[in-house]
Motif scaffolding. Structure first.
Motif, PDB file in Angstrom:
ATOM      1  N   PHE A  80       0.949  -1.200   0.007  1.00  0.00           N
ATOM      2  CA  PHE A  80       0.081  -0.210  -0.035  1.00  0.00           C
ATOM      3  C   PHE A  80       0.789   1.162   0.115  1.00  0.00           C
ATOM      4  N   ARG A  81       1.172   1.815  -0.983  1.00  0.00           N
ATOM      5  CA  ARG A  81       1.697   2.933  -1.191  1.00  0.00           C
ATOM      6  C   ARG A  81       1.109   3.992  -2.466  1.00  0.00           C
ATOM      7  N   SER A  82       1.285   4.998  -2.176  1.00  0.00           N
ATOM      8  CA  SER A  82       0.897   6.032  -3.122  1.00  0.00           C
ATOM      9  C   SER A  82       1.740   5.771  -4.577  1.00  0.00           C
ATOM     10  N   ARG A  83       0.965   5.499  -5.600  1.00  0.00           N
ATOM     11  CA  ARG A  83       1.703   5.371  -6.756  1.00  0.00           C
ATOM     12  C   ARG A  83       2.367   6.762  -7.228  1.00  0.00           C
ATOM     13  N   SER A  84       1.696   7.848  -7.189  1.00  0.00           N
ATOM     14  CA  SER A  84       2.035   9.211  -7.663  1.00  0.00           C
ATOM     15  C   SER A  84       3.283   9.662  -6.913  1.00  0.00           C
ATOM     16  N   SER A  85       3.319   9.279  -5.636  1.00  0.00           N
ATOM     17  CA  SER A  85       4.537  10.015  -4.926  1.00  0.00           C
ATOM     18  C   SER A  85       5.577   9.023  -4.530  1.00  0.00           C
ATOM     19  N   ASN A  86       5.115   7.569  -4.875  1.00  0.00           N
ATOM     20  CA  ASN A  86       5.810   6.519  -4.430  1.00  0.00           C
ATOM     21  C   ASN A  86       6.320   6.621  -2.807  1.00  0.00           C
ATOM     22  N   ASP A  87       5.270   6.968  -2.194  1.00  0.00           N
ATOM     23  CA  ASP A  87       5.366   7.160  -0.694  1.00  0.00           C
ATOM     24  C   ASP A  87       4.618   5.963  -0.043  1.00  0.00           C
ATOM     25  N   ALA A  88       4.933   5.798   1.032  1.00  0.00           N
ATOM     26  CA  ALA A  88       4.164   4.921   2.039  1.00  0.00           C
ATOM     27  C   ALA A  88       2.770   5.516   2.549  1.00  0.00           C
ATOM     28  N   TRP A  89       1.670   4.800   2.330  1.00  0.00           N
ATOM     29  CA  TRP A  89       0.513   5.834   3.151  1.00  0.00           C
ATOM     30  C   TRP A  89       0.564   6.010   4.641  1.00  0.00           C
ATOM     31  N   PRO A  90       0.179   7.108   4.964  1.00  0.00           N
ATOM     32  CA  PRO A  90       0.485   7.648   6.544  1.00  0.00           C
ATOM     33  C   PRO A  90       0.097   6.700   7.273  1.00  0.00           C
ATOM     34  N   VAL A  91      -0.989   5.955   7.285  1.00  0.00           N
ATOM     35  CA  VAL A  91      -1.472   4.966   8.282  1.00  0.00           C
ATOM     36  C   VAL A  91      -0.620   3.698   8.600  1.00  0.00           C
ATOM     37  N   PHE A  92       0.061   3.444   7.302  1.00  0.00           N
ATOM     38  CA  PHE A  92       0.717   2.357   7.257  1.00  0.00           C
ATOM     39  C   PHE A  92       2.297   2.776   8.010  1.00  0.00           C
ATOM     40  N   ARG A  93       2.640   4.068   7.849  1.00  0.00           N
ATOM     41  CA  ARG A  93       3.851   4.461   8.378  1.00  0.00           C
ATOM     42  C   ARG A  93       3.682   4.386   9.965  1.00  0.00           C
ATOM     43  N   ALA A  94       2.660   4.930  10.339  1.00  0.00           N
ATOM     44  CA  ALA A  94       2.223   4.918  11.774  1.00  0.00           C
ATOM     45  C   ALA A  94       2.323   3.559  12.408  1.00  0.00           C
ATOM     46  N   LEU A  95       1.616   2.527  11.613  1.00  0.00           N
ATOM     47  CA  LEU A  95       1.725   0.964  12.095  1.00  0.00           C
ATOM     48  C   LEU A  95       3.123   0.622  12.074  1.00  0.00           C
ATOM     49  N   ALA A  96       3.999   1.047  11.461  1.00  0.00           N
ATOM     50  CA  ALA A  96       5.543   0.735  11.223  1.00  0.00           C
ATOM     51  C   ALA A  96       6.009   1.277  12.413  1.00  0.00           C
ATOM     52  N   TYR A  97       5.779   2.652  12.557  1.00  0.00           N
ATOM     53  CA  TYR A  97       6.465   3.222  13.815  1.00  0.00           C
ATOM     54  C   TYR A  97       6.094   2.702  15.136  1.00  0.00           C
TER      55      TYR A  97
END
Ligand SMILES: C[S@@+](CC[C@H](N)C(=O)[O-])C[C@H]1O[C@@H](n2cnc3c(N)ncnc32)[C@H](O)[C@@H]1O
Length: 274
Positions: A230-247
């Motif tokens: 689950f990552r944004s195809r346009s920015s190639n970035d991780a979606w914030p909710v999943f970043r939060a989970l990883a954090y």
């Protein structure tokens, strides 16, 4: 392009895919985007939690690939060696090292982890990040690491973990991929997707390390799932909710049982004193 050249190119692409997904240029390119940087940062923090404090005269990054962690490891050693079996990835590493030299002498070696061209007891630290799951004879690679490690040296291993959300998804994909593979073969086509690789569970990894003559000192985890999916195809970035989970996982990663449930097991061990 002639038919013969086209067929030759197709064969080459197939051979590269079968050799390993890292032989495709997309592999190292993916680490250059913001998502790739983010993944490397999460792994680097887990590696830092695992490293012992000592400064190492020589650090060997076993299966260094395109040298993603060499700069990160440089402050920990007076000399670095990056070893890998892929000429292509070593070439990528050589290129960026020429453009942005590392602060310590660094040598890149083309060899297999199962036959390390170094003297016994000659390195103080070995790192091995997401490599042994791709080696058919993992025990031979671990025994080699143990051989070249100096007495009291540290071995930091990152290995994929079945007992994690990432591992569960992977396990579910095995029968689906097997069916697809059989279907493609029945249609006279050669499948190009990767075979499942040698992931592990903590108890079997520990037994494997002990059998190689290593004593486990520390275990932690790194959690990237489900960021890969689950990552944004346009920015190639991780979606914030999943970043939060990883954090959130990172806050728990040193506690049992969470340390055994990350997508990657990150382990520090040392050769057993004889
Ligand atoms: C997933 S990549 C990881 C690369 C690097 N450690 C990183 O984290 O960016 C797997 C690497 O293992 C290397 N590899 C696979 N089998 C190997 C072997 N027998 N000896 C040395 N390297 C090997 C591949 O060439 C590739 O660079």
């Amino acid at each position: 392009m002639t038919l013969a050249t086209e067929q030759h190119e197709k064969k080459e692409v197939l051979a590269r895919r079968k050799a390993g997904f890292w032989e495709r240029t997309e592999y190292d390119r993916a680490f250059r985007g913001s998502f790739g940087h983010y993944m490397t940062e999460v792994e680097a923090r887990a590696l830092d939690r695992c490293f012992g404090e000592q400064k190492n005269a020589t650090l060997l990054d076993l299966g260094c690939g395109h040298g993603r962690f060499l700069r990160h490891f440089a402050p920990r050693a007076e000399r670095l060696i990056g070893l890998d079996r892929s000429r292509r990835l070593l070439g990528v590493a050589r290129k960026w090292m020429q453009d942005e030299p590392l602060p310590v002498p660094t040598e890149l070696v083309w060899a297999s982890a199962t036959e390390i061209p170094l003297e016994a007891g000659s390195v103080d630290a070995i790192t091995c990040v997401r490599v042994i799951q791709h080696i058919p004879d993992q025990d031979a690679a671990l025994a080699e690491a143990c051989r070249v490690l100096a007495p009291g040296g540290q071995f930091i291993l990152v290995q994929y973990n079945w007992l994690s959300p990432h591992g569960t998804i992977r396990a579910l994909k095995i029968p689906i991929k097997a069916a697809l593979r059989a279907l493609l073969r029945a249609m006279g086509r050669e499948p190009t997707f990767d075979e499942p690789t040698g992931w592990t569970f903590w108890p079997s990894l520990r037994a494997q390390l002990e059998a190689a003559g290593l004593e486990v000192e520390r275990v932690t985890g790194a959690w990237l799932f489900p960021l890969q999916y689950f990552r944004s195809r346009s920015s190639n970035d991780a979606w914030p909710v999943f970043r939060a989970l990883a954090y959130a996982y990172e806050r728990l990663a040193d506690l049992p049982p969470f340390r055994y449930l990350g997508g990657y097991l990150v382990v520090r061990c040392r050769p057993r004193p004889s």
